[in-house]
Design a protein around this motif. Structure first.
Motif, PDB file in Angstrom:
ATOM      1  N   LEU A 146     -17.815  98.339 -71.423  1.00 23.34           N
ATOM      2  CA  LEU A 146     -18.325  99.330 -72.377  1.00 23.34           C
ATOM      3  C   LEU A 146     -19.738  99.648 -71.877  1.00 23.34           C
ATOM      4  O   LEU A 146     -19.920 101.115 -71.833  1.00 23.34           O
ATOM      5  N   PRO A 147     -20.760  98.995 -71.333  1.00 28.64           N
ATOM      6  CA  PRO A 147     -21.934  99.403 -70.792  1.00 28.64           C
ATOM      7  C   PRO A 147     -21.738 100.480 -69.684  1.00 28.64           C
ATOM      8  O   PRO A 147     -22.340 101.302 -69.715  1.00 28.64           O
ATOM      9  N   ALA A 148     -20.770 100.174 -68.957  1.00 32.16           N
ATOM     10  CA  ALA A 148     -20.586 101.116 -67.750  1.00 32.16           C
ATOM     11  C   ALA A 148     -19.922 102.168 -68.184  1.00 32.16           C
ATOM     12  O   ALA A 148     -20.257 103.204 -67.733  1.00 32.16           O
ATOM     13  N   PHE A 149     -19.309 102.122 -69.077  1.00 32.20           N
ATOM     14  CA  PHE A 149     -18.498 103.493 -69.699  1.00 32.20           C
ATOM     15  C   PHE A 149     -19.552 104.400 -70.347  1.00 32.20           C
ATOM     16  O   PHE A 149     -19.688 105.468 -70.124  1.00 32.20           O
ATOM     17  N   LEU A 150     -20.413 103.841 -71.192  1.00 35.82           N
ATOM     18  CA  LEU A 150     -21.348 104.416 -71.863  1.00 35.82           C
ATOM     19  C   LEU A 150     -22.331 104.953 -70.907  1.00 35.82           C
ATOM     20  O   LEU A 150     -23.001 106.446 -70.926  1.00 35.82           O
ATOM     21  N   ASP A 185     -15.678  93.113 -82.818  1.00 36.51           N
ATOM     22  CA  ASP A 185     -16.802  92.836 -82.362  1.00 36.51           C
ATOM     23  C   ASP A 185     -18.044  93.763 -82.430  1.00 36.51           C
ATOM     24  O   ASP A 185     -18.641  94.549 -81.815  1.00 36.51           O
ATOM     25  N   TYR A 186     -18.416  93.555 -83.621  1.00 31.79           N
ATOM     26  CA  TYR A 186     -19.385  94.493 -84.252  1.00 31.79           C
ATOM     27  C   TYR A 186     -20.696  94.464 -83.421  1.00 31.79           C
ATOM     28  O   TYR A 186     -21.713  95.282 -83.178  1.00 31.79           O
ATOM     29  N   GLY A 187     -21.034  93.173 -83.068  1.00 27.29           N
ATOM     30  CA  GLY A 187     -22.257  92.944 -82.611  1.00 27.29           C
ATOM     31  C   GLY A 187     -22.361  93.515 -81.089  1.00 27.29           C
ATOM     32  O   GLY A 187     -23.633  93.926 -80.648  1.00 27.29           O
ATOM     33  N   LEU A 188     -21.367  93.706 -80.296  1.00 27.20           N
ATOM     34  CA  LEU A 188     -21.263  94.274 -79.043  1.00 27.20           C
ATOM     35  C   LEU A 188     -21.771  95.794 -79.073  1.00 27.20           C
ATOM     36  O   LEU A 188     -22.608  96.359 -78.566  1.00 27.20           O
ATOM     37  N   VAL A 189     -21.066  96.252 -80.230  1.00 22.04           N
ATOM     38  CA  VAL A 189     -21.632  97.908 -80.548  1.00 22.04           C
ATOM     39  C   VAL A 189     -22.893  98.031 -80.909  1.00 22.04           C
ATOM     40  O   VAL A 189     -23.760  98.984 -80.489  1.00 22.04           O
ATOM     41  N   HIS A 190     -23.495  96.914 -81.812  1.00 19.57           N
ATOM     42  CA  HIS A 190     -25.076  97.020 -82.279  1.00 19.57           C
ATOM     43  C   HIS A 190     -25.807  96.903 -80.734  1.00 19.57           C
ATOM     44  O   HIS A 190     -27.020  97.505 -80.750  1.00 19.57           O
ATOM     45  N   MET A 192     -24.973  97.740 -78.030  1.00 21.86           N
ATOM     46  CA  MET A 192     -25.064  99.157 -76.897  1.00 21.86           C
ATOM     47  C   MET A 192     -26.312 100.088 -77.607  1.00 21.86           C
ATOM     48  O   MET A 192     -26.752 100.756 -76.762  1.00 21.86           O
ATOM     49  N   LYS A 193     -26.285 100.091 -78.754  1.00 20.69           N
ATOM     50  CA  LYS A 193     -27.454 100.904 -79.411  1.00 20.69           C
ATOM     51  C   LYS A 193     -28.749 100.534 -78.809  1.00 20.69           C
ATOM     52  O   LYS A 193     -29.624 101.310 -78.270  1.00 20.69           O
ATOM     53  N   ARG A 194     -29.215  99.327 -78.759  1.00 20.44           N
ATOM     54  CA  ARG A 194     -30.200  98.637 -77.993  1.00 20.44           C
ATOM     55  C   ARG A 194     -30.389  99.040 -76.862  1.00 20.44           C
ATOM     56  O   ARG A 194     -31.508  99.434 -76.176  1.00 20.44           O
ATOM     57  N   ALA A 195     -29.104  98.885 -76.077  1.00 17.17           N
ATOM     58  CA  ALA A 195     -29.220  99.072 -74.357  1.00 17.17           C
ATOM     59  C   ALA A 195     -29.208 100.593 -74.148  1.00 17.17           C
ATOM     60  O   ALA A 195     -29.739 100.933 -73.174  1.00 17.17           O
ATOM     61  N   PHE A 196     -28.833 101.565 -75.025  1.00 14.86           N
ATOM     62  CA  PHE A 196     -28.977 102.874 -74.818  1.00 14.86           C
ATOM     63  C   PHE A 196     -29.376 103.573 -75.970  1.00 14.86           C
ATOM     64  O   PHE A 196     -28.911 104.450 -76.824  1.00 14.86           O
ATOM     65  N   MET A 199     -28.944 107.535 -76.767  1.00 21.32           N
ATOM     66  CA  MET A 199     -27.612 107.816 -77.085  1.00 21.32           C
ATOM     67  C   MET A 199     -27.306 107.712 -78.771  1.00 21.32           C
ATOM     68  O   MET A 199     -27.990 106.741 -79.252  1.00 21.32           O
ATOM     69  N   GLU A 200     -26.556 108.552 -79.162  1.00 21.76           N
ATOM     70  CA  GLU A 200     -26.180 108.354 -80.730  1.00 21.76           C
ATOM     71  C   GLU A 200     -24.797 107.478 -80.547  1.00 21.76           C
ATOM     72  O   GLU A 200     -23.783 108.024 -80.021  1.00 21.76           O
ATOM     73  N   ILE A 201     -25.017 106.358 -81.202  1.00 21.40           N
ATOM     74  CA  ILE A 201     -23.728 105.357 -81.076  1.00 21.40           C
ATOM     75  C   ILE A 201     -23.359 105.147 -82.582  1.00 21.40           C
ATOM     76  O   ILE A 201     -24.192 104.883 -83.520  1.00 21.40           O
TER      77      ILE A 201
END
Length: 329
Positions: A146-150, A185-190, A192-196, A199-201
């Motif tokens: 997911l991080p690589a995709f984003l 896995d909501y935590g992973l999506v959360h 991703m917002k911190r990592a990007f 971007m609008e997540i």
């Protein structure tokens, strides 16, 4: 600027133009999505049937499925010409149909191809181009994929991605099971917002009400609600006040039905059968005394030849219509 703070997911066989008009009566600010339409269907099919919508549906986004950059970009151009406010690329649907066509969730395995597609789409239209994806597919490790995709999407110029917080299993699970069986896995999506942060997540998957929505909005930019918006649509009625800061009266369920009747009557005059519209409003009275009688009356009578809006009025007389619990934010 298009607001994606709260949206209703694209859902095959559900979010057609009649459903979207109905949902718009519940919330003026929620972003609505079409069902996924394949790029080839848009290019070669009946465009008015596939893409036509009512002006009242704005803001409304078109979701496309496809894997050939030239085809998808041409379909995006056609959709933008129809007046859609956003064009979204499906990178999450796990059905057999999309697997045979090498699009949908299959594209999670080909992020560079997705980049080429969205770059072509962006050149073809002036409205926003967005992506809806999964955490990953099959044996992929979401924390790697997911991080690589984003990152690839960011480099391709995509600024808004909706993530369905489940993996998709292309083998072994049906499309229906893929909506419920893979763990969320909501935590992973959360994360991703911190990592990007630039971007609008948007988060999607299993979110049932506005309380859950508000909790997710502490971590991400937006929430996309799926089945709950269809099965229990009255949950949307407070969205404008709670999520967008409006302060306006909350209509009762009966108010919504009465507002829907002129639309249904107008559509019938164009040859649309009543059941094509009433199938979308069966869940409106969920949890209210008389809800079963409402569903039964509509289900049994709206399909009859010559059925008109009097069927809906009769069904409405069978239920309680309690006043809304609140009238303003």
């Amino acid at each position: 600027m298009l607001e994606r703070r709260f949206s209703v997911a694209p859902m095959m066989d559900w979010t057609d133009r009649h459903e979207r008009f109905f949902l718009r009566l519940l919330s003026a600010r929620t972003l609505l999505y079409t069902e996924m339409v394949t790029s080839m269907a848009v290019i070669h099919g009946d465009r008015e049937r596939l893409l036509g919508f009512n002006p009242e549906e704005h803001p409304v986004a078109l979701q496309l499925g496809g894997s050939e950059p030239d085809e998808v970009s041409e379909a995006a151009r056609i959709g933008a010409d129809f007046g859609y406010d956003e064009i979204n690329l499906n990178v999450g649907c796990p059905s057999d149909r999309v697997q045979s066509g090498r699009f949908g969730a299959c594209l999670m395995k080909e992020p560079e191809l997705v980049a080429r597609i969205v770059e072509a789409m962006q050149k073809a239209v002036s409205v926003p181009v967005t992506v809806k994806c999964r955490l990953g597919v099959d044996e992929q490790e979401p924390r790697e994929v997911l991080p690589a995709f984003l990152e690839t999407m960011k480099e391709a110029g995509v600024t808004s991605v909706t993530v369905h917080a489940r993996k998709a299993w292309l083998k072994g699970l049906s499309p229906k099971e893929n909506r419920t069986v893979p763990p969320l896995d909501y935590g992973l999506v959360h994360e991703m917002k911190r990592a990007f942060p630039e971007m609008e997540i948007i988060i999607n998957g299993g979110i049932r009400d506005l309380d859950e929505t508000a909790a997710h909005l502490e971590h991400v930019d937006g929430v996309m609600m799926g089945r709950a918006a269809y099965e229990t649509p009255y949950v949307l009625v407070e969205a404008d006040n709670r999520l967008f800061g409006e302060k306006k009266p909350i209509p009762s369920r009966g108010d919504i039905v009465r507002a829907f009747l002129p639309y249904a009557h107008s559509q019938q005059s164009k040859g649309v059968p009543l059941h094509a519209m009433t199938r979308h409003i069966l869940g409106l009275f969920q949890g209210v005394p008389g809800a079963r009688a409402w569903r039964r009356h509509l289900s049994e009578n709206a399909v009859k030849p010559g059925a008109g809006i009097e069927v809906v009025e009769e069904a409405l007389s069978l239920v309680d219509d309690p006043a809304p619990a609140m009238t303003e934010a």
